[in-house]
Design a protein around this motif. Structure first.
Motif, PDB file in Angstrom:
ATOM      1  N   TYR A   1       0.831  -1.210   0.000  1.00  0.00           N
ATOM      2  CA  TYR A   1       0.000   0.000   0.000  1.00  0.00           C
ATOM      3  C   TYR A   1       0.865   1.260   0.000  1.00  0.00           C
ATOM      4  CZ  TYR A   1      -3.237   3.593   1.451  1.00  0.00           C
ATOM      5  OH  TYR A   1      -3.965   4.748   1.519  1.00  0.00           O
ATOM      6  N   VAL A   2       1.877   1.288   0.844  1.00  0.00           N
ATOM      7  CA  VAL A   2       2.752   2.465   0.905  1.00  0.00           C
ATOM      8  C   VAL A   2       3.455   2.658  -0.435  1.00  0.00           C
ATOM      9  CG1 VAL A   2       4.860   3.375   1.962  1.00  0.00           C
ATOM     10  CG2 VAL A   2       3.059   2.434   3.396  1.00  0.00           C
ATOM     11  N   HIS A   3       3.889   1.567  -1.050  1.00  0.00           N
ATOM     12  CA  HIS A   3       4.584   1.678  -2.335  1.00  0.00           C
ATOM     13  C   HIS A   3       3.637   2.140  -3.443  1.00  0.00           C
ATOM     14  CE1 HIS A   3       6.804   0.294  -5.956  1.00  0.00           C
ATOM     15  NE2 HIS A   3       7.807   0.813  -5.264  1.00  0.00           N
ATOM     16  N   SER A   4       2.371   1.747  -3.370  1.00  0.00           N
ATOM     17  CA  SER A   4       1.436   2.195  -4.403  1.00  0.00           C
ATOM     18  C   SER A   4       1.070   3.668  -4.231  1.00  0.00           C
ATOM     19  CB  SER A   4       0.171   1.339  -4.390  1.00  0.00           C
ATOM     20  OG  SER A   4      -0.577   1.570  -3.222  1.00  0.00           O
ATOM     21  N   GLN A   5       1.036   4.165  -3.008  1.00  0.00           N
ATOM     22  CA  GLN A   5       0.690   5.566  -2.764  1.00  0.00           C
ATOM     23  C   GLN A   5       1.888   6.495  -2.927  1.00  0.00           C
ATOM     24  OE1 GLN A   5      -2.461   6.709  -2.239  1.00  0.00           O
ATOM     25  NE2 GLN A   5      -3.038   4.582  -2.633  1.00  0.00           N
ATOM     26  N   TRP A   6       3.015   6.116  -2.373  1.00  0.00           N
ATOM     27  CA  TRP A   6       4.233   6.930  -2.401  1.00  0.00           C
ATOM     28  C   TRP A   6       5.413   6.059  -2.801  1.00  0.00           C
ATOM     29  CZ3 TRP A   6       1.258   6.737   2.200  1.00  0.00           C
ATOM     30  CH2 TRP A   6       0.371   7.783   2.336  1.00  0.00           C
ATOM     31  N   PRO A   7       5.601   5.812  -4.099  1.00  0.00           N
ATOM     32  CA  PRO A   7       6.659   4.883  -4.522  1.00  0.00           C
ATOM     33  C   PRO A   7       8.073   5.362  -4.218  1.00  0.00           C
ATOM     34  CG  PRO A   7       5.472   5.772  -6.413  1.00  0.00           C
ATOM     35  CD  PRO A   7       4.808   6.288  -5.194  1.00  0.00           C
ATOM     36  N   SER A   8       8.275   6.652  -4.128  1.00  0.00           N
ATOM     37  CA  SER A   8       9.638   7.152  -3.907  1.00  0.00           C
ATOM     38  C   SER A   8      10.157   6.819  -2.512  1.00  0.00           C
ATOM     39  CB  SER A   8       9.695   8.660  -4.139  1.00  0.00           C
ATOM     40  OG  SER A   8       8.878   9.324  -3.203  1.00  0.00           O
ATOM     41  N   ILE A   9       9.250   6.615  -1.553  1.00  0.00           N
ATOM     42  CA  ILE A   9       9.690   6.321  -0.181  1.00  0.00           C
ATOM     43  C   ILE A   9      10.433   4.988  -0.130  1.00  0.00           C
ATOM     44  CG2 ILE A   9       8.898   5.769   2.151  1.00  0.00           C
ATOM     45  CD1 ILE A   9       6.684   7.802   1.775  1.00  0.00           C
ATOM     46  N   LEU A  10       9.848   3.956  -0.724  1.00  0.00           N
ATOM     47  CA  LEU A  10      10.491   2.639  -0.673  1.00  0.00           C
ATOM     48  C   LEU A  10      11.569   2.481  -1.736  1.00  0.00           C
ATOM     49  CD1 LEU A  10       7.488   0.283   0.099  1.00  0.00           C
ATOM     50  CD2 LEU A  10       9.214   1.151   1.650  1.00  0.00           C
ATOM     51  N   ASP A  11      11.418   3.147  -2.886  1.00  0.00           N
ATOM     52  CA  ASP A  11      12.434   3.037  -3.935  1.00  0.00           C
ATOM     53  C   ASP A  11      13.749   3.669  -3.504  1.00  0.00           C
ATOM     54  OD1 ASP A  11      10.752   1.655  -5.577  1.00  0.00           O
ATOM     55  OD2 ASP A  11      10.119   3.436  -6.717  1.00  0.00           O
ATOM     56  N   ARG A  12      13.679   4.625  -2.605  1.00  0.00           N
ATOM     57  CA  ARG A  12      14.882   5.294  -2.125  1.00  0.00           C
ATOM     58  C   ARG A  12      15.782   4.324  -1.350  1.00  0.00           C
ATOM     59  NH1 ARG A  12      13.062   9.675   1.708  1.00  0.00           N
ATOM     60  NH2 ARG A  12      11.739   9.984  -0.096  1.00  0.00           N
ATOM     61  N   TYR A  13      15.158   3.360  -0.661  1.00  0.00           N
ATOM     62  CA  TYR A  13      15.916   2.432   0.179  1.00  0.00           C
ATOM     63  C   TYR A  13      15.996   1.035  -0.420  1.00  0.00           C
ATOM     64  CZ  TYR A  13      15.267   6.096   3.611  1.00  0.00           C
ATOM     65  OH  TYR A  13      15.271   7.289   4.263  1.00  0.00           O
ATOM     66  N   LYS A  14      15.877   0.929  -1.729  1.00  0.00           N
ATOM     67  CA  LYS A  14      15.867  -0.367  -2.397  1.00  0.00           C
ATOM     68  C   LYS A  14      17.159  -1.148  -2.148  1.00  0.00           C
ATOM     69  CE  LYS A  14      15.697  -0.093  -6.823  1.00  0.00           C
ATOM     70  NZ  LYS A  14      15.372  -0.106  -8.252  1.00  0.00           N
ATOM     71  N   ASP A  15      18.289  -0.495  -2.168  1.00  0.00           N
ATOM     72  CA  ASP A  15      19.576  -1.168  -2.005  1.00  0.00           C
ATOM     73  C   ASP A  15      20.081  -1.153  -0.567  1.00  0.00           C
ATOM     74  OD1 ASP A  15      19.669  -1.757  -4.712  1.00  0.00           O
ATOM     75  OD2 ASP A  15      20.558   0.193  -5.193  1.00  0.00           O
ATOM     76  N   HIS A  16      19.309  -0.603   0.347  1.00  0.00           N
ATOM     77  CA  HIS A  16      19.687  -0.574   1.758  1.00  0.00           C
ATOM     78  C   HIS A  16      19.476  -1.955   2.363  1.00  0.00           C
ATOM     79  CE1 HIS A  16      19.590   0.694   6.003  1.00  0.00           C
ATOM     80  NE2 HIS A  16      20.370   1.672   5.579  1.00  0.00           N
ATOM     81  N   GLU A  17      20.319  -2.340   3.296  1.00  0.00           N
ATOM     82  CA  GLU A  17      20.248  -3.697   3.849  1.00  0.00           C
ATOM     83  C   GLU A  17      18.978  -3.932   4.658  1.00  0.00           C
ATOM     84  OE1 GLU A  17      23.785  -4.402   6.020  1.00  0.00           O
ATOM     85  OE2 GLU A  17      25.077  -4.173   4.274  1.00  0.00           O
ATOM     86  N   ALA A  18      18.723  -3.105   5.652  1.00  0.00           N
ATOM     87  CA  ALA A  18      17.584  -3.339   6.540  1.00  0.00           C
ATOM     88  C   ALA A  18      16.277  -2.812   5.946  1.00  0.00           C
ATOM     89  CB  ALA A  18      17.841  -2.682   7.896  1.00  0.00           C
ATOM     90  N   LEU A  19      16.283  -1.606   5.427  1.00  0.00           N
ATOM     91  CA  LEU A  19      15.061  -1.006   4.901  1.00  0.00           C
ATOM     92  C   LEU A  19      14.689  -1.557   3.525  1.00  0.00           C
ATOM     93  CD1 LEU A  19      15.618   2.670   6.028  1.00  0.00           C
ATOM     94  CD2 LEU A  19      14.170   0.941   7.083  1.00  0.00           C
ATOM     95  N   GLY A  20      15.610  -2.237   2.877  1.00  0.00           N
ATOM     96  CA  GLY A  20      15.318  -2.863   1.588  1.00  0.00           C
ATOM     97  C   GLY A  20      14.340  -4.018   1.714  1.00  0.00           C
ATOM     98  N   ALA A  21      14.179  -4.557   2.920  1.00  0.00           N
ATOM     99  CA  ALA A  21      13.227  -5.647   3.135  1.00  0.00           C
ATOM    100  C   ALA A  21      11.802  -5.179   2.887  1.00  0.00           C
ATOM    101  CB  ALA A  21      13.374  -6.196   4.550  1.00  0.00           C
ATOM    102  N   PHE A  22      11.497  -3.927   3.222  1.00  0.00           N
ATOM    103  CA  PHE A  22      10.154  -3.401   2.979  1.00  0.00           C
ATOM    104  C   PHE A  22       9.895  -3.254   1.484  1.00  0.00           C
ATOM    105  CE2 PHE A  22      11.136  -1.844   7.283  1.00  0.00           C
ATOM    106  CZ  PHE A  22      10.124  -2.499   7.951  1.00  0.00           C
ATOM    107  N   TRP A  23      10.920  -2.859   0.726  1.00  0.00           N
ATOM    108  CA  TRP A  23      10.781  -2.771  -0.722  1.00  0.00           C
ATOM    109  C   TRP A  23      10.541  -4.165  -1.306  1.00  0.00           C
ATOM    110  CZ3 TRP A  23      13.592  -4.745  -4.864  1.00  0.00           C
ATOM    111  CH2 TRP A  23      13.254  -4.223  -6.111  1.00  0.00           C
ATOM    112  N   LYS A  24      11.246  -5.159  -0.773  1.00  0.00           N
ATOM    113  CA  LYS A  24      11.066  -6.534  -1.255  1.00  0.00           C
ATOM    114  C   LYS A  24       9.677  -7.059  -0.913  1.00  0.00           C
ATOM    115  CE  LYS A  24      15.945  -7.507  -0.979  1.00  0.00           C
ATOM    116  NZ  LYS A  24      17.020  -8.167  -0.242  1.00  0.00           N
ATOM    117  N   MET A  25       9.176  -6.719   0.261  1.00  0.00           N
ATOM    118  CA  MET A  25       7.814  -7.133   0.625  1.00  0.00           C
ATOM    119  C   MET A  25       6.784  -6.463  -0.278  1.00  0.00           C
ATOM    120  SD  MET A  25       7.816  -7.253   4.718  1.00  0.00           S
ATOM    121  CE  MET A  25       9.212  -7.884   5.590  1.00  0.00           C
TER     122      MET A  25
END
Length: 72
Positions: A23-47
């Motif tokens: 839901y967060v990625h569909s509403q605000w894609p830049s929030i999760l795309d910013r941390y795509k390659d981050h180790e810990a926060l990249g898990a949310f992008w993968k989910m």
């Protein structure tokens, strides 16, 4: 009992994270795309990607968990 030791609670937590991240990625894609390659926060992008690509299966799992909650 902790959600880590109860299998049905663990499944609920994982489904909640997948649905929330999608839901967060569909509403605000830049929030999760910013941390795509981050180790810990990249898990949310993968989910979020799991929720987008496997949405019929995730929806079915949410329905099954809801029926399970109504029965218990």
């Amino acid at each position: 009992m902790s959600a880590l030791f109860n299998f049905s609670s663990l499944i609920q937590v994982i489904l909640l994270l997948i649905c929330s991240s999608t839901y967060v990625h569909s509403q605000w894609p830049s929030i999760l795309d910013r941390y795509k390659d981050h180790e810990a926060l990249g898990a949310f992008w993968k989910m979020a990607r799991i929720g987008e690509r496997a949405s019929p299966y995730v929806s079915l799992a949410c329905i099954l968990v809801a029926f399970n909650q109504f029965q218990s």
